[in-house]
Design a protein around this motif. Structure first.
Motif, PDB file in Angstrom:
ATOM      1  N   MET A 145      29.213  26.350   5.142  1.00  0.00           N
ATOM      2  CA  MET A 145      30.548  27.011   5.126  1.00  0.00           C
ATOM      3  C   MET A 145      30.628  28.466   5.403  1.00  0.00           C
ATOM      4  SD  MET A 145      32.315  24.369   2.152  1.00  0.00           S
ATOM      5  CE  MET A 145      34.140  24.508   2.660  1.00  0.00           C
ATOM      6  N   TYR A 146      31.317  28.799   5.978  1.00  0.00           N
ATOM      7  CA  TYR A 146      31.273  30.325   6.222  1.00  0.00           C
ATOM      8  C   TYR A 146      33.077  30.817   6.324  1.00  0.00           C
ATOM      9  CZ  TYR A 146      30.245  34.821   8.719  1.00  0.00           C
ATOM     10  OH  TYR A 146      29.799  35.931   9.088  1.00  0.00           O
ATOM     11  N   MET A 147      33.230  31.860   5.433  1.00  0.00           N
ATOM     12  CA  MET A 147      34.610  32.180   5.324  1.00  0.00           C
ATOM     13  C   MET A 147      34.479  33.625   5.099  1.00  0.00           C
ATOM     14  SD  MET A 147      37.064  30.921   2.543  1.00  0.00           S
ATOM     15  CE  MET A 147      38.409  32.111   1.890  1.00  0.00           C
ATOM     16  N   ASN A 148      35.487  34.677   5.812  1.00  0.00           N
ATOM     17  CA  ASN A 148      35.489  36.184   5.671  1.00  0.00           C
ATOM     18  C   ASN A 148      34.023  36.852   5.755  1.00  0.00           C
ATOM     19  OD1 ASN A 148      36.854  38.403   5.203  1.00  0.00           O
ATOM     20  ND2 ASN A 148      36.871  38.378   2.930  1.00  0.00           N
ATOM     21  N   SER A 149      33.428  36.277   6.970  1.00  0.00           N
ATOM     22  CA  SER A 149      32.118  36.871   6.990  1.00  0.00           C
ATOM     23  C   SER A 149      31.165  36.754   6.101  1.00  0.00           C
ATOM     24  CB  SER A 149      32.457  38.205   7.456  1.00  0.00           C
ATOM     25  OG  SER A 149      32.956  38.600   8.622  1.00  0.00           O
ATOM     26  N   SER A 150      31.028  35.507   5.161  1.00  0.00           N
ATOM     27  CA  SER A 150      30.364  35.289   4.056  1.00  0.00           C
ATOM     28  C   SER A 150      29.985  33.897   3.965  1.00  0.00           C
ATOM     29  CB  SER A 150      30.959  36.014   2.872  1.00  0.00           C
ATOM     30  OG  SER A 150      30.255  35.563   1.698  1.00  0.00           O
ATOM     31  N   GLU A 151      28.695  33.538   3.428  1.00  0.00           N
ATOM     32  CA  GLU A 151      28.457  32.303   2.963  1.00  0.00           C
ATOM     33  C   GLU A 151      28.261  32.036   1.312  1.00  0.00           C
ATOM     34  OE1 GLU A 151      25.522  30.100   5.779  1.00  0.00           O
ATOM     35  OE2 GLU A 151      24.832  32.143   5.746  1.00  0.00           O
ATOM     36  N   ASP A 152      29.092  33.145   0.762  1.00  0.00           N
ATOM     37  CA  ASP A 152      29.381  32.912  -0.722  1.00  0.00           C
ATOM     38  C   ASP A 152      29.994  31.595  -1.132  1.00  0.00           C
ATOM     39  OD1 ASP A 152      28.220  35.290  -1.059  1.00  0.00           O
ATOM     40  OD2 ASP A 152      30.049  36.246  -1.305  1.00  0.00           O
ATOM     41  N   THR A 153      29.805  31.273  -2.214  1.00  0.00           N
ATOM     42  CA  THR A 153      30.346  29.715  -2.814  1.00  0.00           C
ATOM     43  C   THR A 153      31.787  29.530  -2.045  1.00  0.00           C
ATOM     44  OG1 THR A 153      28.739  29.335  -4.411  1.00  0.00           O
ATOM     45  CG2 THR A 153      30.741  28.072  -4.445  1.00  0.00           C
ATOM     46  N   GLU A 154      32.040  28.499  -1.347  1.00  0.00           N
ATOM     47  CA  GLU A 154      33.485  28.197  -1.174  1.00  0.00           C
ATOM     48  C   GLU A 154      33.744  26.741  -1.313  1.00  0.00           C
ATOM     49  OE1 GLU A 154      34.160  28.828   3.340  1.00  0.00           O
ATOM     50  OE2 GLU A 154      32.626  30.175   2.638  1.00  0.00           O
ATOM     51  N   PHE A 155      35.058  26.232  -1.560  1.00  0.00           N
ATOM     52  CA  PHE A 155      35.179  24.803  -1.752  1.00  0.00           C
ATOM     53  C   PHE A 155      36.599  24.627  -1.009  1.00  0.00           C
ATOM     54  CE2 PHE A 155      35.505  21.281  -4.339  1.00  0.00           C
ATOM     55  CZ  PHE A 155      34.275  20.990  -4.952  1.00  0.00           C
ATOM     56  N   PHE A 156      36.440  23.461  -0.359  1.00  0.00           N
ATOM     57  CA  PHE A 156      37.865  22.850   0.151  1.00  0.00           C
ATOM     58  C   PHE A 156      37.749  21.511  -0.802  1.00  0.00           C
ATOM     59  CE2 PHE A 156      39.658  19.853   3.133  1.00  0.00           C
ATOM     60  CZ  PHE A 156      40.911  20.234   3.227  1.00  0.00           C
ATOM     61  N   ALA A 157      38.989  21.205  -1.101  1.00  0.00           N
ATOM     62  CA  ALA A 157      39.286  19.842  -1.560  1.00  0.00           C
ATOM     63  C   ALA A 157      40.660  19.499  -1.368  1.00  0.00           C
ATOM     64  CB  ALA A 157      39.231  20.079  -3.067  1.00  0.00           C
ATOM     65  N   GLU A 158      40.815  18.050  -0.868  1.00  0.00           N
ATOM     66  CA  GLU A 158      42.003  17.447  -0.514  1.00  0.00           C
ATOM     67  C   GLU A 158      42.207  16.244  -1.465  1.00  0.00           C
ATOM     68  OE1 GLU A 158      44.121  15.102   3.147  1.00  0.00           O
ATOM     69  OE2 GLU A 158      42.064  15.426   3.267  1.00  0.00           O
ATOM     70  N   PHE A 159      43.355  16.399  -1.990  1.00  0.00           N
ATOM     71  CA  PHE A 159      43.711  15.396  -2.924  1.00  0.00           C
ATOM     72  C   PHE A 159      44.811  14.576  -2.561  1.00  0.00           C
ATOM     73  CE2 PHE A 159      41.948  19.032  -5.103  1.00  0.00           C
ATOM     74  CZ  PHE A 159      41.062  18.622  -5.942  1.00  0.00           C
ATOM     75  N   ARG A 160      44.808  13.149  -2.447  1.00  0.00           N
ATOM     76  CA  ARG A 160      45.875  12.198  -1.884  1.00  0.00           C
ATOM     77  C   ARG A 160      46.284  11.609  -3.297  1.00  0.00           C
ATOM     78  NH1 ARG A 160      42.792   9.835   3.473  1.00  0.00           N
ATOM     79  NH2 ARG A 160      42.369  12.274   4.404  1.00  0.00           N
ATOM     80  N   TYR A 161      47.458  11.401  -3.431  1.00  0.00           N
ATOM     81  CA  TYR A 161      47.789  10.787  -4.815  1.00  0.00           C
ATOM     82  C   TYR A 161      49.120  10.350  -4.679  1.00  0.00           C
ATOM     83  CZ  TYR A 161      51.071  14.800  -4.496  1.00  0.00           C
ATOM     84  OH  TYR A 161      52.014  15.699  -4.143  1.00  0.00           O
ATOM     85  N   ILE A 162      49.736   9.348  -5.496  1.00  0.00           N
ATOM     86  CA  ILE A 162      50.751   9.054  -5.628  1.00  0.00           C
ATOM     87  C   ILE A 162      51.407   9.752  -7.068  1.00  0.00           C
ATOM     88  CG2 ILE A 162      52.409   6.772  -6.245  1.00  0.00           C
ATOM     89  CD1 ILE A 162      50.233   5.175  -5.055  1.00  0.00           C
TER      90      ILE A 162
END
Length: 118
Positions: free
Chosen positions: A49-66
């Motif tokens: 993953m790459y964000m803001n010119s960096s490969e520092d730790t990043e996380f994407f999470a999608e939550f589907r719920y009722i």
């Protein structure tokens, strides 16, 4: 079925540490969503993953719920609780900068959701 689909470039130190994160995530979601633990699905992809010119730790999470019925009149309170608790959990296990954590929330209808019958 509530689903958490997550992607991160964080390298867990061992399979046991990764499993501990997954177990705690499932338990938190079970509590927040008022669903039995076997009804919670967690997916985790470890990937570049790459964000803001960096490969520092990043996380994407999608939550589907009722939406739990007790929040029917206050969805914003529910989303705040869910976001705060999931961010805290992600940071506890990965030490990710909160500005490098992206969360998406998708409410499902009861009619359109998979039914847990266990």
């Amino acid at each position: 079925m509530p689903i958490a689909q997550m992607k991160t470039n964080y390298k867990f130190s061992s399979p046991a540490v990764r499993t501990s994160f997954l177990d705690e995530t499932a338990s938190e979601l079970s509590e927040i969503l008022r669903k039995p633990l076997p009804a919670i699905m967690i997916m985790l992809d470890e990937c570049p993953m790459y964000m803001n010119s960096s490969e520092d730790t990043e996380f994407f999470a999608e939550f589907r719920y009722i939406l739990p019925p007790e929040y029917s009149d206050n969805k914003s309170a529910f989303l705040k609780e869910l976001a705060d608790r999931m961010l805290s959990l992600i940071q506890k296990h990965t030490h990710a900068d909160p500005y490098r954590v992206y969360m998406q929330f998708t409410e499902m209808t009861r009619e359109g959701a998979w039914r847990y019958t266990g």
